[in-house]
Write a protein that holds these residues in place. Structure first.
Motif, PDB file in Angstrom:
ATOM      1  N   ASN A   8       0.829  -1.387  -0.026  1.00  0.00           N
ATOM      2  CA  ASN A   8      -0.001   0.180  -0.052  1.00  0.00           C
ATOM      3  C   ASN A   8       0.874   1.451  -0.017  1.00  0.00           C
ATOM      4  O   ASN A   8       0.560   2.048   0.657  1.00  0.00           O
ATOM      5  CB  ASN A   8      -0.786  -0.143   1.262  1.00  0.00           C
ATOM      6  CG  ASN A   8      -1.786  -1.377   1.249  1.00  0.00           C
ATOM      7  OD1 ASN A   8      -2.580  -1.317   0.118  1.00  0.00           O
ATOM      8  ND2 ASN A   8      -2.175  -1.824   2.315  1.00  0.00           N
ATOM      9  N   SER A  10       2.150   4.877  -0.812  1.00  0.00           N
ATOM     10  CA  SER A  10       1.784   6.258  -1.358  1.00  0.00           C
ATOM     11  C   SER A  10       2.881   7.082  -1.165  1.00  0.00           C
ATOM     12  O   SER A  10       3.708   7.008  -0.319  1.00  0.00           O
ATOM     13  CB  SER A  10       0.502   6.660  -0.527  1.00  0.00           C
ATOM     14  OG  SER A  10      -0.638   5.763  -0.935  1.00  0.00           O
ATOM     15  N   LYS A  24      -0.259   5.692  -5.542  1.00  0.00           N
ATOM     16  CA  LYS A  24      -1.386   5.554  -4.650  1.00  0.00           C
ATOM     17  C   LYS A  24      -1.666   4.086  -4.237  1.00  0.00           C
ATOM     18  O   LYS A  24      -2.139   3.335  -4.979  1.00  0.00           O
ATOM     19  CB  LYS A  24      -2.511   6.023  -5.170  1.00  0.00           C
ATOM     20  CG  LYS A  24      -3.795   6.033  -4.409  1.00  0.00           C
ATOM     21  CD  LYS A  24      -5.126   6.693  -4.912  1.00  0.00           C
ATOM     22  CE  LYS A  24      -6.382   6.528  -4.151  1.00  0.00           C
ATOM     23  NZ  LYS A  24      -7.577   7.298  -4.622  1.00  0.00           N
ATOM     24  N   ASP A  25      -1.440   3.424  -2.881  1.00  0.00           N
ATOM     25  CA  ASP A  25      -1.733   2.270  -2.413  1.00  0.00           C
ATOM     26  C   ASP A  25      -1.230   1.124  -3.548  1.00  0.00           C
ATOM     27  O   ASP A  25      -2.184   0.396  -3.852  1.00  0.00           O
ATOM     28  CB  ASP A  25      -3.154   2.312  -2.252  1.00  0.00           C
ATOM     29  CG  ASP A  25      -3.678   3.263  -1.540  1.00  0.00           C
ATOM     30  OD1 ASP A  25      -3.114   3.469  -0.432  1.00  0.00           O
ATOM     31  OD2 ASP A  25      -4.980   3.719  -1.467  1.00  0.00           O
ATOM     32  N   GLY A  62       2.288   3.421   3.452  1.00  0.00           N
ATOM     33  CA  GLY A  62       2.444   2.151   3.331  1.00  0.00           C
ATOM     34  C   GLY A  62       3.978   1.786   3.756  1.00  0.00           C
ATOM     35  O   GLY A  62       4.360   2.607   4.579  1.00  0.00           O
TER      36      GLY A  62
END
Length: 252
Positions: A8, A10, A24-25, A62
């Motif tokens: 995840n 980012s 993003k993720d 993340g």
């Protein structure tokens, strides 16, 4: 347990007072000795992931782990012994006033590693450059030769992982193939793990066991080499990348 684990992730930049979410993720896992590709158009966030691993991009969420250990944001000497990066542009990544000898010797000096002469000579041999190039400057080498020096420099500390950021995109087509074959040979000989970025699916197909397709900072689809070769994409975006790559090959 995978050698490289990204969960995840980012990455957020500040640009002209605005927050830009570049990644993003995104999650991925790369096994030891595997070659894993990140593919997508410019601005898809693929190079930013490599820079985040090296501590060169601001992680906003993340986790990144190497061999199960969370990365220290101030990645130091221990990190450099395990992970090295080869950048896109061989004209910009080598110091113009440093000889090839100094370029290759410097990592050894920083890490207190001896036997410099023998290691530099062996590095030139490993990447297929004449030993007579040792005291030349970058401007005296072709683009392909400079990229071979950059690869040799990345291997001086005998890392386990190479992060490859479009390592052949600045080279002519014939030199590009030579460089990719060199990387494949070195990976096999040294048991290296690759995390490689490219906008070109043909390059990724030649180099990688698995591929993550990215768009606008997000993961779109993961493919194996067999799925890529069989055009077994599930998303329209991945299919469009494949078609564009095929068109470039036909045009060439």
């Amino acid at each position: 347990m995978a050698l490289i684990e990204i969960d995840n992730l980012s990455v957020t930049f500040l640009s002209k007072g605005h927050r830009v979410l570049a990644v993003k993720d995104v999650s991925l896992a790369v096994e030891a000795r595997e070659s894993f590709g990140l593919v997508g158009e410019s601005g898809s966030g693929k190079s930013t992931i490599l820079r985040a691993i090296c501590g060169l991009a601001p992680v906003s969420g993340g986790a990144i782990r190497i061999d199960g250990q969370p990365l220290d944001r101030g990645a130091g000497k221990g990190f450099a012994r395990r992970v090295q990066m080869v950048f896109q542009d061989p004209y910009a990544s080598l110091h113009p006033r440093h000889t090839i000898d100094r370029t290759l010797s410097e990592p050894l000096a920083i890490h207190g590693i001896g036997d410099t002469d023998a290691r530099v000579m062996r590095a030139l041999d490993d990447v297929g450059l004449p030993r007579s190039f040792r005291f030349r400057f970058p401007h005296q080498l072709s683009g392909g030769q400079r990229q071979r020096v950059a690869i040799a420099r990345a291997l001086m500390l005998e890392p386990e992982i190479l992060l490859l950021d479009e390592p052949t995109s600045a080279l002519d087509a014939s030199v590009q193939a030579e460089t990719l074959n060199l990387l494949n040979r070195l990976r096999a000989e040294r048991g290296l793990t690759f995390l490689m970025v490219s906008h070109d699916l043909a390059v990724i197909d030649h180099m990688c066991d698995r591929i993550l397709v990215m768009q606008h900072g997000q993961a779109v689809e993961e493919l194996t080499r067999d799925q890529l070769a069989g055009a077994q994409m599930k998303t329209d975006y991945a299919r469009s990348l494949f078609a564009a790559s095929a068109d470039r090959m036909l045009a060439g």
